[in-house]
Design a protein around this motif. Sequence first.
Motif, PDB file in Angstrom:
ATOM      1  N   ASP A  56      26.004  11.022  37.112  1.00  0.00           N
ATOM      2  CA  ASP A  56      26.017  12.183  36.448  1.00  0.00           C
ATOM      3  C   ASP A  56      25.033  11.914  35.290  1.00  0.00           C
ATOM      4  N   TRP A  57      25.317  11.046  34.437  1.00  0.00           N
ATOM      5  CA  TRP A  57      24.621  10.693  33.116  1.00  0.00           C
ATOM      6  C   TRP A  57      23.186  10.524  33.755  1.00  0.00           C
ATOM      7  N   ARG A  58      22.790   9.706  34.868  1.00  0.00           N
ATOM      8  CA  ARG A  58      21.694   9.372  34.956  1.00  0.00           C
ATOM      9  C   ARG A  58      20.719  10.500  35.505  1.00  0.00           C
ATOM     10  N   GLU A  59      21.404  11.182  36.254  1.00  0.00           N
ATOM     11  CA  GLU A  59      20.817  12.570  36.556  1.00  0.00           C
ATOM     12  C   GLU A  59      20.284  13.390  35.420  1.00  0.00           C
ATOM     13  N   LEU A  60      21.500  13.485  34.489  1.00  0.00           N
ATOM     14  CA  LEU A  60      21.011  14.257  33.350  1.00  0.00           C
ATOM     15  C   LEU A  60      19.871  13.664  32.323  1.00  0.00           C
ATOM     16  N   ALA A  61      19.925  12.431  32.573  1.00  0.00           N
ATOM     17  CA  ALA A  61      18.698  11.745  31.794  1.00  0.00           C
ATOM     18  C   ALA A  61      17.431  11.965  32.572  1.00  0.00           C
ATOM     19  N   ASP A  62      17.378  11.759  33.809  1.00  0.00           N
ATOM     20  CA  ASP A  62      16.129  12.079  34.418  1.00  0.00           C
ATOM     21  C   ASP A  62      15.877  13.770  34.355  1.00  0.00           C
ATOM     22  N   ILE A  63      16.846  14.598  34.194  1.00  0.00           N
ATOM     23  CA  ILE A  63      16.199  15.896  33.834  1.00  0.00           C
ATOM     24  C   ILE A  63      15.706  16.229  32.400  1.00  0.00           C
ATOM     25  N   SER A  64      16.158  15.196  31.773  1.00  0.00           N
ATOM     26  CA  SER A  64      15.983  15.574  30.086  1.00  0.00           C
ATOM     27  C   SER A  64      14.787  14.877  29.662  1.00  0.00           C
ATOM     28  N   LEU A  65      13.946  14.072  30.489  1.00  0.00           N
ATOM     29  CA  LEU A  65      12.878  13.149  29.955  1.00  0.00           C
ATOM     30  C   LEU A  65      11.763  13.545  30.746  1.00  0.00           C
ATOM     31  N   ARG A  66      10.535  13.290  30.021  1.00  0.00           N
ATOM     32  CA  ARG A  66       9.232  13.426  30.916  1.00  0.00           C
ATOM     33  C   ARG A  66       8.931  11.970  31.098  1.00  0.00           C
ATOM     34  N   HIS A  67       8.346  11.380  32.329  1.00  0.00           N
ATOM     35  CA  HIS A  67       8.137  10.078  32.522  1.00  0.00           C
ATOM     36  C   HIS A  67       6.487  10.263  32.312  1.00  0.00           C
ATOM     37  N   GLU A  68       6.161   9.227  31.261  1.00  0.00           N
ATOM     38  CA  GLU A  68       4.666   9.374  31.193  1.00  0.00           C
ATOM     39  C   GLU A  68       3.969   8.298  31.929  1.00  0.00           C
ATOM     40  N   THR A  69       2.743   8.504  31.868  1.00  0.00           N
ATOM     41  CA  THR A  69       1.804   7.702  32.735  1.00  0.00           C
ATOM     42  C   THR A  69       1.852   6.266  32.194  1.00  0.00           C
ATOM     43  N   ASP A  70       2.152   5.830  31.275  1.00  0.00           N
ATOM     44  CA  ASP A  70       2.362   4.452  30.643  1.00  0.00           C
ATOM     45  C   ASP A  70       3.735   3.863  31.106  1.00  0.00           C
ATOM     46  N   GLY A  71       4.409   4.671  31.736  1.00  0.00           N
ATOM     47  CA  GLY A  71       5.857   4.134  32.254  1.00  0.00           C
ATOM     48  C   GLY A  71       7.043   4.247  31.138  1.00  0.00           C
ATOM     49  N   SER A  72       6.682   5.126  30.035  1.00  0.00           N
ATOM     50  CA  SER A  72       7.690   5.305  28.976  1.00  0.00           C
ATOM     51  C   SER A  72       8.362   6.824  29.292  1.00  0.00           C
ATOM     52  N   PHE A  73       9.568   7.010  28.711  1.00  0.00           N
ATOM     53  CA  PHE A  73      10.007   8.184  28.832  1.00  0.00           C
ATOM     54  C   PHE A  73      10.247   8.965  27.422  1.00  0.00           C
ATOM     55  N   THR A  74       9.732  10.219  27.321  1.00  0.00           N
ATOM     56  CA  THR A  74       9.801  11.267  26.305  1.00  0.00           C
ATOM     57  C   THR A  74      10.344  12.409  26.447  1.00  0.00           C
ATOM     58  N   ASN A  75      10.476  13.285  25.157  1.00  0.00           N
ATOM     59  CA  ASN A  75      10.970  14.571  25.460  1.00  0.00           C
ATOM     60  C   ASN A  75      10.270  15.569  26.405  1.00  0.00           C
ATOM     61  N   ASN A  76      11.094  16.244  27.012  1.00  0.00           N
ATOM     62  CA  ASN A  76      10.667  17.257  28.032  1.00  0.00           C
ATOM     63  C   ASN A  76      10.587  18.590  27.643  1.00  0.00           C
ATOM     64  N   TYR A  77      10.082  18.752  26.372  1.00  0.00           N
ATOM     65  CA  TYR A  77       9.914  19.951  25.901  1.00  0.00           C
ATOM     66  C   TYR A  77       8.760  19.925  24.746  1.00  0.00           C
ATOM     67  N   ASP A  78       8.410  20.959  24.356  1.00  0.00           N
ATOM     68  CA  ASP A  78       7.305  21.148  23.032  1.00  0.00           C
ATOM     69  C   ASP A  78       8.236  21.169  21.746  1.00  0.00           C
TER      70      ASP A  78
END
Length: 325
Positions: free
Chosen positions: A207-229
């Motif tokens: 569940d935590w991993r799914e929540l993290a997947d929902i919560s983050l934007r996967h950038e083209t450089d492979g990093s993960f960032t906020n999924n909101y303005d």
Amino acid sequence: CFFTYSMKRGWTFVQLLVAGPPDAMHGAQADVRSRSVRCFAEAGHHRMVYDDYGPADLSHAVVCVHGLTRNARDFARLAGALAEEGWRVLAPDVAGRARSEPLADASKYGVPQYVADITTMLAHARVETVDWIGTSMGGLIGMGLAATPGHPIRRMALNDVGPRVPKEALRRIADYVGVAWRFEDFDTAVVHLKKAYEPFGLTEEADWRELADISLRHETDGSFTNNYDLRIAEPFKAMADEDLDLWWLWDAVKLPEPPLVIRGATSDLLLAEDLTAMAGRGPGARPVEIAGCGHAPTLMVPDQIRIVRDWLAEAPAPTQPEAAR
């Protein structure tokens, strides 16, 4: 006009009451269609994306609206389960979140704009009546809509939000909203989110991993960032030093029956005494408390999904297709 007087009463920061960050749940994606609609704001138009589950021809829908930094995919498990039972479910990414475009003017991130956008969404989806499920900010949007004459809400469920928010909760939210996140790998992101969203009360690693997947934007450089303005924080931070008092709004809400009000047992945003007070004024309240979590219950685990399913089952949806109306 509603948008004029509501802004005068503090709507610019009402928006911020939310549960956490955005991304996606991959459970029960029964018959989901991603759609978008162009919405109006004073500084220019923006496109809002929403997910449409279940029978597409029904003019009655369950509308699920997320918290401040969250997005539509928070409701994927719940919406999938409801769609399997024949419900139509709409879940928007509110402006500036996930797939939806940001507002040109960050000062307009607030409930009046969100009410207008969702009204536009309902027209686009050809929906006439709704059962509303709102988590935190999504509940405040529902309250704003239900206080206007001729609104489309038949029944309403509020998830861990009410007409008063203590300044302590506002300050806690201010500490993380708008703070830029960047994680080099997903596992590191999951560890961070477990700490940031500990009050959600999840216990399973999946569940935590799914929540993290929902919560983050996967950038083209492979990093993960906020999924909101990140600018959604701007109208809020300057006004987080006193309690948010919306009892005037609660007293203006008109519904055929008292809303279901879900509270996390250790919530600092919806206090137990305020939930009790809600039952005695305005539209009233049917309180349900969920042990083991604070702000806010995720509505993604089986026992919480069951609460919503049972509540909806009390008043089955009209089944006549929109085209026949």
